[in-house]
Design a protein around this motif. Structure first.
Motif, PDB file in Angstrom:
ATOM      1  N   GLN A   1      35.647  73.889  64.663  1.00 31.35           N
ATOM      2  CA  GLN A   1      36.853  73.199  64.235  1.00 31.35           C
ATOM      3  C   GLN A   1      37.663  74.093  63.305  1.00 31.35           C
ATOM      4  O   GLN A   1      37.126  74.983  62.668  1.00 31.35           O
ATOM      5  N   VAL A   2      38.948  73.834  63.236  1.00 27.58           N
ATOM      6  CA  VAL A   2      39.823  74.598  62.367  1.00 27.58           C
ATOM      7  C   VAL A   2      39.482  74.290  60.919  1.00 27.58           C
ATOM      8  O   VAL A   2      39.325  73.128  60.532  1.00 27.58           O
ATOM      9  N   GLN A   3      39.359  75.343  60.115  1.00 26.98           N
ATOM     10  CA  GLN A   3      39.067  75.199  58.703  1.00 26.98           C
ATOM     11  C   GLN A   3      39.952  76.162  57.921  1.00 26.98           C
ATOM     12  O   GLN A   3      39.882  77.373  58.114  1.00 26.98           O
ATOM     13  N   LEU A   4      40.786  75.612  57.063  1.00 25.57           N
ATOM     14  CA  LEU A   4      41.630  76.408  56.193  1.00 25.57           C
ATOM     15  C   LEU A   4      40.977  76.489  54.822  1.00 25.57           C
ATOM     16  O   LEU A   4      40.504  75.478  54.296  1.00 25.57           O
ATOM     17  N   VAL A   5      40.954  77.680  54.242  1.00 23.68           N
ATOM     18  CA  VAL A   5      40.247  77.927  52.998  1.00 23.68           C
ATOM     19  C   VAL A   5      41.210  78.449  51.953  1.00 23.68           C
ATOM     20  O   VAL A   5      41.778  79.538  52.116  1.00 23.68           O
ATOM     21  N   GLU A   6      41.375  77.692  50.883  1.00 21.33           N
ATOM     22  CA  GLU A   6      42.268  78.058  49.790  1.00 21.33           C
ATOM     23  C   GLU A   6      41.472  78.655  48.631  1.00 21.33           C
ATOM     24  O   GLU A   6      40.330  78.270  48.391  1.00 21.33           O
ATOM     25  N   SER A   7      42.103  79.561  47.902  1.00 17.82           N
ATOM     26  CA  SER A   7      41.477  80.163  46.735  1.00 17.82           C
ATOM     27  C   SER A   7      42.548  80.619  45.755  1.00 17.82           C
ATOM     28  O   SER A   7      43.727  80.681  46.094  1.00 17.82           O
ATOM     29  N   GLN A  13      48.241  78.713  30.891  1.00 20.07           N
ATOM     30  CA  GLN A  13      49.165  78.101  29.953  1.00 20.07           C
ATOM     31  C   GLN A  13      50.568  78.064  30.542  1.00 20.07           C
ATOM     32  O   GLN A  13      50.879  78.821  31.465  1.00 20.07           O
ATOM     33  N   PRO A  14      51.414  77.175  30.046  1.00 17.24           N
ATOM     34  CA  PRO A  14      52.797  77.164  30.524  1.00 17.24           C
ATOM     35  C   PRO A  14      53.427  78.556  30.425  1.00 17.24           C
ATOM     36  O   PRO A  14      53.233  79.259  29.438  1.00 17.24           O
ATOM     37  N   GLY A  15      54.162  78.929  31.474  1.00 15.86           N
ATOM     38  CA  GLY A  15      54.760  80.247  31.543  1.00 15.86           C
ATOM     39  C   GLY A  15      53.902  81.280  32.231  1.00 15.86           C
ATOM     40  O   GLY A  15      54.386  82.378  32.538  1.00 15.86           O
ATOM     41  N   GLY A  16      52.655  80.948  32.505  1.00 15.32           N
ATOM     42  CA  GLY A  16      51.746  81.870  33.148  1.00 15.32           C
ATOM     43  C   GLY A  16      51.948  81.944  34.645  1.00 15.32           C
ATOM     44  O   GLY A  16      52.805  81.272  35.212  1.00 15.32           O
ATOM     45  N   SER A  17      51.115  82.761  35.295  1.00 23.24           N
ATOM     46  CA  SER A  17      51.225  83.001  36.728  1.00 23.24           C
ATOM     47  C   SER A  17      49.874  82.889  37.413  1.00 23.24           C
ATOM     48  O   SER A  17      48.831  83.154  36.808  1.00 23.24           O
ATOM     49  N   LEU A  18      49.907  82.498  38.667  1.00 18.92           N
ATOM     50  CA  LEU A  18      48.742  82.487  39.536  1.00 18.92           C
ATOM     51  C   LEU A  18      49.181  82.867  40.934  1.00 18.92           C
ATOM     52  O   LEU A  18      50.330  82.610  41.314  1.00 18.92           O
ATOM     53  N   ARG A  19      48.269  83.455  41.689  1.00 16.99           N
ATOM     54  CA  ARG A  19      48.522  83.755  43.091  1.00 16.99           C
ATOM     55  C   ARG A  19      47.449  83.068  43.924  1.00 16.99           C
ATOM     56  O   ARG A  19      46.263  83.364  43.793  1.00 16.99           O
ATOM     57  N   LEU A  20      47.875  82.156  44.779  1.00 14.94           N
ATOM     58  CA  LEU A  20      46.977  81.436  45.657  1.00 14.94           C
ATOM     59  C   LEU A  20      46.944  82.102  47.027  1.00 14.94           C
ATOM     60  O   LEU A  20      47.929  82.701  47.458  1.00 14.94           O
ATOM     61  N   SER A  21      45.807  81.978  47.700  1.00 19.51           N
ATOM     62  CA  SER A  21      45.673  82.542  49.028  1.00 19.51           C
ATOM     63  C   SER A  21      45.027  81.523  49.955  1.00 19.51           C
ATOM     64  O   SER A  21      44.206  80.712  49.526  1.00 19.51           O
ATOM     65  N   CYS A  22      45.397  81.571  51.211  1.00 19.16           N
ATOM     66  CA  CYS A  22      44.861  80.677  52.231  1.00 19.16           C
ATOM     67  C   CYS A  22      44.536  81.479  53.469  1.00 19.16           C
ATOM     68  O   CYS A  22      45.375  82.260  53.946  1.00 19.16           O
ATOM     69  N   ALA A  23      43.326  81.292  53.983  1.00 21.68           N
ATOM     70  CA  ALA A  23      42.896  81.965  55.197  1.00 21.68           C
ATOM     71  C   ALA A  23      42.835  80.965  56.345  1.00 21.68           C
ATOM     72  O   ALA A  23      42.343  79.847  56.182  1.00 21.68           O
ATOM     73  N   ALA A  24      43.314  81.380  57.505  1.00 19.52           N
ATOM     74  CA  ALA A  24      43.354  80.524  58.677  1.00 19.52           C
ATOM     75  C   ALA A  24      42.855  81.269  59.904  1.00 19.52           C
ATOM     76  O   ALA A  24      42.932  82.498  59.956  1.00 19.52           O
ATOM     77  N   PRO A  25      42.342  80.552  60.900  1.00 16.79           N
ATOM     78  CA  PRO A  25      41.963  81.200  62.147  1.00 16.79           C
ATOM     79  C   PRO A  25      43.179  81.842  62.802  1.00 16.79           C
ATOM     80  O   PRO A  25      44.276  81.284  62.777  1.00 16.79           O
ATOM     81  N   ALA A  26      42.974  82.998  63.397  1.00 22.64           N
ATOM     82  CA  ALA A  26      44.065  83.722  64.014  1.00 22.64           C
ATOM     83  C   ALA A  26      44.744  82.910  65.112  1.00 22.64           C
ATOM     84  O   ALA A  26      45.959  83.000  65.290  1.00 22.64           O
ATOM     85  N   SER A  27      43.977  82.119  65.844  1.00 22.12           N
ATOM     86  CA  SER A  27      44.540  81.342  66.934  1.00 22.12           C
ATOM     87  C   SER A  27      45.578  80.340  66.453  1.00 22.12           C
ATOM     88  O   SER A  27      46.484  79.982  67.205  1.00 22.12           O
ATOM     89  N   SER A 102      46.398  66.828  60.463  1.00 21.10           N
ATOM     90  CA  SER A 102      45.497  66.153  59.543  1.00 21.10           C
ATOM     91  C   SER A 102      44.101  66.760  59.498  1.00 21.10           C
ATOM     92  O   SER A 102      43.465  66.788  58.443  1.00 21.10           O
ATOM     93  N   ASP A 103      43.615  67.252  60.623  1.00 24.38           N
ATOM     94  CA  ASP A 103      42.268  67.816  60.674  1.00 24.38           C
ATOM     95  C   ASP A 103      42.154  69.176  59.999  1.00 24.38           C
ATOM     96  O   ASP A 103      41.046  69.672  59.802  1.00 24.38           O
ATOM     97  N   TYR A 104      43.284  69.791  59.647  1.00 31.56           N
ATOM     98  CA  TYR A 104      43.257  71.140  59.096  1.00 31.56           C
ATOM     99  C   TYR A 104      43.084  71.194  57.588  1.00 31.56           C
ATOM    100  O   TYR A 104      42.847  72.268  57.034  1.00 31.56           O
ATOM    101  N   TRP A 105      43.223  70.068  56.905  1.00 32.13           N
ATOM    102  CA  TRP A 105      43.109  70.082  55.446  1.00 32.13           C
ATOM    103  C   TRP A 105      41.771  70.641  54.999  1.00 32.13           C
ATOM    104  O   TRP A 105      40.716  70.232  55.490  1.00 32.13           O
ATOM    105  N   GLY A 106      41.815  71.583  54.058  1.00 38.32           N
ATOM    106  CA  GLY A 106      40.608  72.128  53.468  1.00 38.32           C
ATOM    107  C   GLY A 106      40.293  71.445  52.152  1.00 38.32           C
ATOM    108  O   GLY A 106      40.749  70.329  51.883  1.00 38.32           O
TER     109      GLY A 106
END
Length: 115
Positions: A1-7, A13-27, A102-106
């Motif tokens: 099944q399709v599985q999306l993975v977030e990290s 703190q306010p004003g700070g930064s983050l970088r999120l990443s998500c991996a998905a099946p190539a198909s 709906s089935d793709y939510w990680g």
């Protein structure tokens, strides 16, 4: 099944930064527009930003000017660079296709911005 993975979430703190990443099946990734969504405490999931297979982007008003969505087609990943974070950005962040399947939510990744 399709599985999306977030990290990449965390506590900032306010004003700070983050970088999120998500991996998905190539198909799935190779043929779909992708999006980042979030669910703030007590609220329903909402759209934050989208990016098409051709790298055209769109942002929610709350994210425009602060967040940048991008995709790496070689790695089948989509990223969300978040700058100038505000307490209102505190949420669980998820990736999915645009429109969502709906089935793709990680499991999501938690972002907490303290005040």
């Amino acid at each position: 099944q399709v599985q999306l993975v977030e990290s990449g979430g965390g506590l900032v703190q306010p004003g700070g930064s983050l970088r999120l990443s998500c991996a998905a099946p190539a198909s799935i990734f190779s043929i779909r527009a992708m999006g980042w969504y979030r669910q703030r405490p007590g609220k329903q999931r909402e759209l934050v930003a989208t990016i098409t297979s051709g790298s055209s982007t769109n942002y929610a008003d709350s994210a425009k000017g602060r967040f940048t969505i991008s995709r790496d087609n070689a790695k089948n990943t989509v990223a969300l660079q978040m700058n100038s974070l505000k307490p209102e950005d505190t949420a669980d962040y998820y990736c999915n296709t645009d429109p969502v399947q709906s089935d793709y939510w990680g499991q999501g990744t938690q972002v907490t911005v303290s005040s």
